[in-house]
Motif scaffolding. Structure first.
Motif, PDB file in Angstrom:
ATOM      1  N   LEU B 208     -33.031 -27.130 -13.734  1.00 21.95           N
ATOM      2  CA  LEU B 208     -32.128 -27.668 -14.746  1.00 21.95           C
ATOM      3  C   LEU B 208     -30.804 -27.966 -14.035  1.00 21.95           C
ATOM      4  O   LEU B 208     -30.246 -27.091 -13.373  1.00 21.95           O
ATOM      5  N   ALA B 209     -30.327 -29.209 -14.158  1.00 23.80           N
ATOM      6  CA  ALA B 209     -29.116 -29.610 -13.440  1.00 23.80           C
ATOM      7  C   ALA B 209     -28.140 -30.290 -14.379  1.00 23.80           C
ATOM      8  O   ALA B 209     -28.530 -30.962 -15.325  1.00 23.80           O
ATOM      9  N   THR B 210     -26.850 -30.088 -14.098  1.00 20.44           N
ATOM     10  CA  THR B 210     -25.784 -30.763 -14.838  1.00 20.44           C
ATOM     11  C   THR B 210     -25.158 -31.804 -13.925  1.00 20.44           C
ATOM     12  O   THR B 210     -24.821 -31.503 -12.771  1.00 20.44           O
ATOM     13  N   PHE B 211     -25.021 -33.025 -14.420  1.00 20.48           N
ATOM     14  CA  PHE B 211     -24.547 -34.144 -13.604  1.00 20.48           C
ATOM     15  C   PHE B 211     -23.213 -34.686 -14.113  1.00 20.48           C
ATOM     16  O   PHE B 211     -22.928 -34.664 -15.313  1.00 20.48           O
ATOM     17  N   THR B 212     -22.377 -35.207 -13.173  1.00 19.35           N
ATOM     18  CA  THR B 212     -21.320 -36.137 -13.521  1.00 19.35           C
ATOM     19  C   THR B 212     -21.727 -37.441 -12.852  1.00 19.35           C
ATOM     20  O   THR B 212     -21.788 -37.507 -11.620  1.00 19.35           O
ATOM     21  N   SER B 213     -22.011 -38.429 -13.648  1.00 16.96           N
ATOM     22  CA  SER B 213     -22.734 -39.637 -13.221  1.00 16.96           C
ATOM     23  C   SER B 213     -23.923 -39.203 -12.349  1.00 16.96           C
ATOM     24  O   SER B 213     -24.796 -38.540 -12.858  1.00 16.96           O
ATOM     25  N   ASP B 214     -23.935 -39.495 -11.033  1.00 15.91           N
ATOM     26  CA  ASP B 214     -25.112 -39.102 -10.258  1.00 15.91           C
ATOM     27  C   ASP B 214     -24.845 -37.917  -9.323  1.00 15.91           C
ATOM     28  O   ASP B 214     -25.635 -37.628  -8.433  1.00 15.91           O
ATOM     29  N   ARG B 215     -23.715 -37.264  -9.535  1.00 12.67           N
ATOM     30  CA  ARG B 215     -23.396 -36.105  -8.687  1.00 12.67           C
ATOM     31  C   ARG B 215     -23.777 -34.811  -9.410  1.00 12.67           C
ATOM     32  O   ARG B 215     -23.487 -34.640 -10.605  1.00 12.67           O
ATOM     33  N   ILE B 216     -24.404 -33.913  -8.685  1.00 12.51           N
ATOM     34  CA  ILE B 216     -24.809 -32.633  -9.278  1.00 12.51           C
ATOM     35  C   ILE B 216     -23.624 -31.679  -9.335  1.00 12.51           C
ATOM     36  O   ILE B 216     -23.041 -31.336  -8.313  1.00 12.51           O
ATOM     37  N   ASP B 217     -23.248 -31.277 -10.544  1.00 12.91           N
ATOM     38  CA  ASP B 217     -22.185 -30.286 -10.707  1.00 12.91           C
ATOM     39  C   ASP B 217     -22.743 -28.876 -10.632  1.00 12.91           C
ATOM     40  O   ASP B 217     -22.079 -27.950 -10.170  1.00 12.91           O
ATOM     41  N   ASP B 218     -23.952 -28.732 -11.161  1.00  9.99           N
ATOM     42  CA  ASP B 218     -24.569 -27.409 -11.163  1.00  9.99           C
ATOM     43  C   ASP B 218     -26.082 -27.596 -11.222  1.00  9.99           C
ATOM     44  O   ASP B 218     -26.565 -28.534 -11.850  1.00  9.99           O
ATOM     45  N   ILE B 219     -26.789 -26.720 -10.566  1.00  5.62           N
ATOM     46  CA  ILE B 219     -28.254 -26.783 -10.642  1.00  5.62           C
ATOM     47  C   ILE B 219     -28.826 -25.387 -10.495  1.00  5.62           C
ATOM     48  O   ILE B 219     -28.288 -24.552  -9.745  1.00  5.62           O
ATOM     49  N   ARG B 220     -29.862 -25.112 -11.264  1.00 14.34           N
ATOM     50  CA  ARG B 220     -30.594 -23.845 -11.133  1.00 14.34           C
ATOM     51  C   ARG B 220     -32.054 -24.197 -10.886  1.00 14.34           C
ATOM     52  O   ARG B 220     -32.678 -24.928 -11.663  1.00 14.34           O
ATOM     53  N   ILE B 221     -32.572 -23.711  -9.778  1.00 16.25           N
ATOM     54  CA  ILE B 221     -33.951 -24.002  -9.366  1.00 16.25           C
ATOM     55  C   ILE B 221     -34.713 -22.685  -9.323  1.00 16.25           C
ATOM     56  O   ILE B 221     -34.265 -21.732  -8.697  1.00 16.25           O
ATOM     57  N   SER B 222     -35.857 -22.653  -9.985  1.00 15.90           N
ATOM     58  CA  SER B 222     -36.625 -21.401 -10.022  1.00 15.90           C
ATOM     59  C   SER B 222     -38.075 -21.659  -9.636  1.00 15.90           C
ATOM     60  O   SER B 222     -38.695 -22.617 -10.098  1.00 15.90           O
ATOM     61  N   PHE B 223     -38.592 -20.792  -8.799  1.00 15.55           N
ATOM     62  CA  PHE B 223     -39.980 -20.905  -8.336  1.00 15.55           C
ATOM     63  C   PHE B 223     -40.828 -19.764  -8.883  1.00 15.55           C
ATOM     64  O   PHE B 223     -40.331 -18.666  -9.128  1.00 15.55           O
TER      65      PHE B 223
END
Lengths: 173, 293
Positions: B208-223
């Protein structure tokens, strides 16, 4: 807060009375808490159309409908189903709800030994109640928890596919 | 009843159907904690049948109304512990406000299992190969727990300890899971690699990622299926935050996975193979995220 009967802990080996509506009929029977629903259906109610295969939820031979949804009767104790509506392959057969599926399975040799067939039919019945025209991929996906060791699945997918098409061509059932 | 030596049958237990959370907790305590709560039972019943577990008392919690239902509560979606896997597919609030769970649900076991299995049960069991526990990490969810000393909420990040070990104490019960509402500037992706559909994944991932236009402001990656518990890929996340999803940064995130995951030795899937598959999957999912997935 209260509601727990202390003596319950000493009664593990005793039976308890459960009531269900099985294939439209009210039924009461005595079961041990550890008795699975599939054993209750087969041994107590003599509804042997439901098959006990792996008894751990892998093979799908024991599928029945509980309150209208397909579930593994080996992954439930009969006591959990107290008060539920249960429909087995016998009930689905008597009602005619799956007559077209059964005829198509027969016509296309979608069974050989027949052990998996009740589970396949319960599963197919549920799939077609939710998706009117499933793709072959959707059918295969829906059947992913039902093992058939005879047919190689192709004829089963064909049969379900044919019934889906016939049902939607014939309008709402 | 004599089941013989080879049969797969549970040992004897008593059964109690609880009407309230307090009744369920009370029953557990009175059984000297030699008890199990049962909800969907799709993992517990096989464990009992194989006699991996043999409690004195089984406490059925499926008739406790308070554990049911999905509703908005402030900035969160409250997902009752008894929410069945199939409801993750059919419930409109899940599709709108927790679409990552909606996307993961079709991968959870088989349809008939999804008709019985519950969200709370899956999180409580914390199978490292399961989809939903890992997704609570990606979603930054909170797990609400009821116990003798009252209610508490635990961040998913602080819930999963080790193989089947969680913050749950004996006699405690998950009541609900709180998931922050999905927002317009967020994107999500989910997929897994399995030998056959419905089998446990060789590797699975959700993000789940939060974007400002196409830049990632925050992302959480889970495996999941990569170790003893579901795992955040924090080094991969750090390699992406503040950047766009170009080939260079995707490759950097893939490389960083080495610091995040330490797949265990396994005869069928050696650690190097699992890490490779995790990188492949991460690359695919980040690619989809870049396309606006």
């Amino acid at each position: 807060m209260r509601g727990f009967d202390e003596t319950l802990l000493d009664e593990a080996d005793e039976t308890v009375r459960v009531r269900f509506v099985v294939n439209g009929r009210k039924v009461a029977c005595e079961v041990a808490p550890r008795e699975t629903l599939v054993d209750c259906l087969r041994d107590k109610l003599e509804l042997t159309g439901t098959h006990a295969g792996c008894e751990m939820g892998a093979c799908g031979a024991c599928l029945v409908q509980i309150d209208g949804r397909a579930v593994h009767s080996c992954l439930m104790f009969a006591v959990q189903a107290d008060g539920a509506r249960i429909d087995t392959i016998e009930g689905l057969t008597e009602s005619g709800a799956i007559a077209d599926l059964q005829a198509e399975f027969h016509r296309r040799n979608a069974l050989q030994c027949g052990f998996c067939t009740p589970g396949m039919l319960v599963n197919a019945c549920e799939l077609l109640s939710q998706v009117a025209r499933p793709s072959r991929e959707q059918i295969r996906d829906a059947l992913s928890g039902n093992y058939c060791r005879c047919t190689g699945y192709e004829a089963i997918v064909d049969a379900i596919d044919a019934v889906a098409k016939a049902r939607s061509a014939g309008g709402a059932r | 009843m004599d089941f013989g030596e080879t049969a797969v049958k549970a040992s004897a237990f008593s059964y109690f159907r609880a009407a309230t959370i307090d009744q369920a907790l009370d029953a557990h305590a009175r059984a000297g904690d030699d008890a199990r709560f049962i909800a969907g039972g799709q993992s517990l019943v096989p464990a009992l049948s194989l006699r991996l577990q043999a409690p004195r008392l089984l406490i059925d919690i499926t008739h406790i109304a308070e554990l049911r239902g999905v509703r908005r509560e402030g900035a969160c979606l409250r997902i009752g512990a008894l929410t069945r896997h199939c409801e993750m597919l059919s419930e409109p609030l899940i599709a709108e406000f927790a679409p990552l769970l909606h996307a993961a649900a079709p991968f959870v076991a088989h349809p008939a299992i999804r008709n019985r299995g519950t969200f709370g049960g899956s999180v409580a069991l914390a199978d490292p190969a399961s989809e939903f526990p890992a997704m609570t990490l990606a979603l930054d969810a909170e797990i609400e727990i009821a116990g003798a000393s009252g209610r508490r909420r635990v961040k998913a990040d602080e819930f999963f300890f080790d193989l089947f070990e969680t913050a749950l104490q004996p006699g405690e019960l998950i009541t609900a899971i709180y998931v922050p509402l999905f927002k317009a500037d967020q994107r999500f992706a989910f997929d897994e690699l399995a030998r056959r559909r419905g089998d446990y994944a060789l590797v699975g991932c959700g993000m789940l990622a939060t974007f400002t236009s196409d830049r990632i402001d925050d992302i959480r990656i889970s495996f999941f299926s990569v170790g003893n518990r579901p795992m955040r890929a924090k080094a991969a996340e750090a390699a992406l935050i503040g950047f766009g999803l170009d080939a260079e940064h995707i490759a950097a995130a893939q490389a960083a996975l080495e610091d995040d995951l330490a797949p265990p030795e396994n005869d069928e899937v050696p650690p190097a193979m699992r890490l490779h598959l995790a990188r492949v999957l991460l690359g695919r999912l980040l690619g989809r995220l870049g396309e606006g997935a």
